[in-house]
Design a protein around this motif. Structure first.
Motif, PDB file in Angstrom:
ATOM      1  N   SER A 168      14.858  -3.718   3.929  1.00  0.00           N
ATOM      2  CA  SER A 168      13.695  -4.426   3.370  1.00  0.00           C
ATOM      3  C   SER A 168      12.604  -3.453   2.915  1.00  0.00           C
ATOM      4  N   GLY A 169      12.578  -2.247   3.499  1.00  0.00           N
ATOM      5  CA  GLY A 169      11.553  -1.274   3.149  1.00  0.00           C
ATOM      6  C   GLY A 169      10.184  -1.561   3.749  1.00  0.00           C
ATOM      7  N   GLU A 170      10.074  -2.649   4.476  1.00  0.00           N
ATOM      8  CA  GLU A 170       8.799  -3.080   5.039  1.00  0.00           C
ATOM      9  C   GLU A 170       8.226  -2.099   6.069  1.00  0.00           C
ATOM     10  N   TRP A 171       9.093  -1.332   6.661  1.00  0.00           N
ATOM     11  CA  TRP A 171       8.727  -0.398   7.733  1.00  0.00           C
ATOM     12  C   TRP A 171       7.955   0.825   7.238  1.00  0.00           C
ATOM     13  N   HIS A 172       8.017   1.107   5.958  1.00  0.00           N
ATOM     14  CA  HIS A 172       7.498   2.377   5.441  1.00  0.00           C
ATOM     15  C   HIS A 172       6.007   2.556   5.730  1.00  0.00           C
ATOM     16  N   GLY A 173       5.669   3.659   6.406  1.00  0.00           N
ATOM     17  CA  GLY A 173       4.286   3.976   6.718  1.00  0.00           C
ATOM     18  C   GLY A 173       3.692   3.185   7.859  1.00  0.00           C
ATOM     19  N   LYS A 174       4.508   2.368   8.528  1.00  0.00           N
ATOM     20  CA  LYS A 174       4.013   1.529   9.619  1.00  0.00           C
ATOM     21  C   LYS A 174       4.252   2.215  10.960  1.00  0.00           C
ATOM     22  N   ALA A 175       3.254   2.133  11.835  1.00  0.00           N
ATOM     23  CA  ALA A 175       3.393   2.672  13.191  1.00  0.00           C
ATOM     24  C   ALA A 175       4.567   1.978  13.879  1.00  0.00           C
ATOM     25  N   GLY A 176       5.473   2.773  14.429  1.00  0.00           N
ATOM     26  CA  GLY A 176       6.637   2.211  15.100  1.00  0.00           C
ATOM     27  C   GLY A 176       7.691   1.660  14.164  1.00  0.00           C
ATOM     28  N   GLY A 177       7.442   1.725  12.853  1.00  0.00           N
ATOM     29  CA  GLY A 177       8.443   1.304  11.880  1.00  0.00           C
ATOM     30  C   GLY A 177       8.577  -0.191  11.685  1.00  0.00           C
ATOM     31  N   TYR A 178       7.510  -0.968  11.977  1.00  0.00           N
ATOM     32  CA  TYR A 178       7.607  -2.406  11.693  1.00  0.00           C
ATOM     33  C   TYR A 178       6.234  -2.980  11.379  1.00  0.00           C
ATOM     34  N   ALA A 179       6.257  -4.160  10.754  1.00  0.00           N
ATOM     35  CA  ALA A 179       5.025  -4.873  10.424  1.00  0.00           C
ATOM     36  C   ALA A 179       5.129  -6.293  10.974  1.00  0.00           C
ATOM     37  N   LEU A 180       4.211  -6.660  11.851  1.00  0.00           N
ATOM     38  CA  LEU A 180       4.218  -7.997  12.449  1.00  0.00           C
ATOM     39  C   LEU A 180       4.075  -9.085  11.390  1.00  0.00           C
ATOM     40  N   GLN A 181       3.312  -8.806  10.329  1.00  0.00           N
ATOM     41  CA  GLN A 181       3.028  -9.824   9.329  1.00  0.00           C
ATOM     42  C   GLN A 181       4.179 -10.031   8.352  1.00  0.00           C
TER      43      GLN A 181
END
Length: 195
Positions: free
Chosen positions: A146-159
């Motif tokens: 999905s690529g959503e993890w990019h640049g996110k702490a821990g590699g995920y986005a809650l939203q």
């Protein structure tokens, strides 16, 4: 304090999520000026002091550029035990983070600093706990794709898509996304920026 008397509010963050969260409580910063600092943890630094230090350093750096303005900065850290997880910059790192958090609880520490127009710094730290389900290889593959993890702490986005992988959480959803709104509002109120 009327809007014309209020000092300018500068958001020391490039995160569109932080701007969106501020907008939820009716706050629009007068300017956005991200602080470019070295975010490497110090040797032996624990997650909570690390998050607080980074938020404070970002605010101090930007405050020096805007005398008489109020500066709001934040830092969000994902930690498994004493280990600070990185902001995922490649697929390998994202996979490692997701495998490490699979089926276990982790902490999300969201630190904020507000430097008021007189240069006084106020700090808050919000701690939330998140539990991922036991992740199967195909779920990790799909999330990484999905690529959503990019640049996110821990590699995920809650939203985003990761919300469907979380079985339980305790704390502040806004803090997990990147800005603890309760604490932010309290700091802005204490500094006389909002009523």
């Amino acid at each position: 304090m009327s809007a014309s008397q209020r000092p300018r509010l500068i958001l020391a963050s490039a995160s569109p999520r932080r701007r969106d969260l501020l907008a939820q409580i009716g706050i629009v910063p007068d300017a956005v000026d991200p602080a470019d600092i070295d975010e490497s943890p110090l040797k032996g630094e624990l997650p909570a002091p690390y998050a607080a230090r980074i938020a404070a350093e970002k605010a101090a750096l930007v405050a020096a550029r805007y005398p008489g303005a109020a500066i709001l900065s934040g830092d969000t850290v994902v930690a498994v035990g004493r280990r600070i997880l990185p902001k995922a910059e490649d697929e390998k790192m994202a996979r490692e983070c997701l495998k490490l958090m699979s089926g276990r609880r982790h902490k999300v520490l969201s630190a904020i600093t507000l430097v008021d127009a007189d240069g006084k710094a106020r700090h808050r730290l919000s701690t939330s706990i998140v539990l991922f389900k036991q992740l199967h290889a195909d779920e990790i593959d799909a999330y990484v794709a999905s690529g959503e993890w990019h640049g996110k702490a821990g590699g995920y986005a809650l939203q985003g898509r990761a919300a469907s992988l979380i079985t339980w959480m305790s704390g502040s959803p806004s803090a997990i996304i990147g800005l603890p709104l309760f604490e932010t509002r309290a700091l802005l109120t204490a500094a006389g920026l909002i009523s």
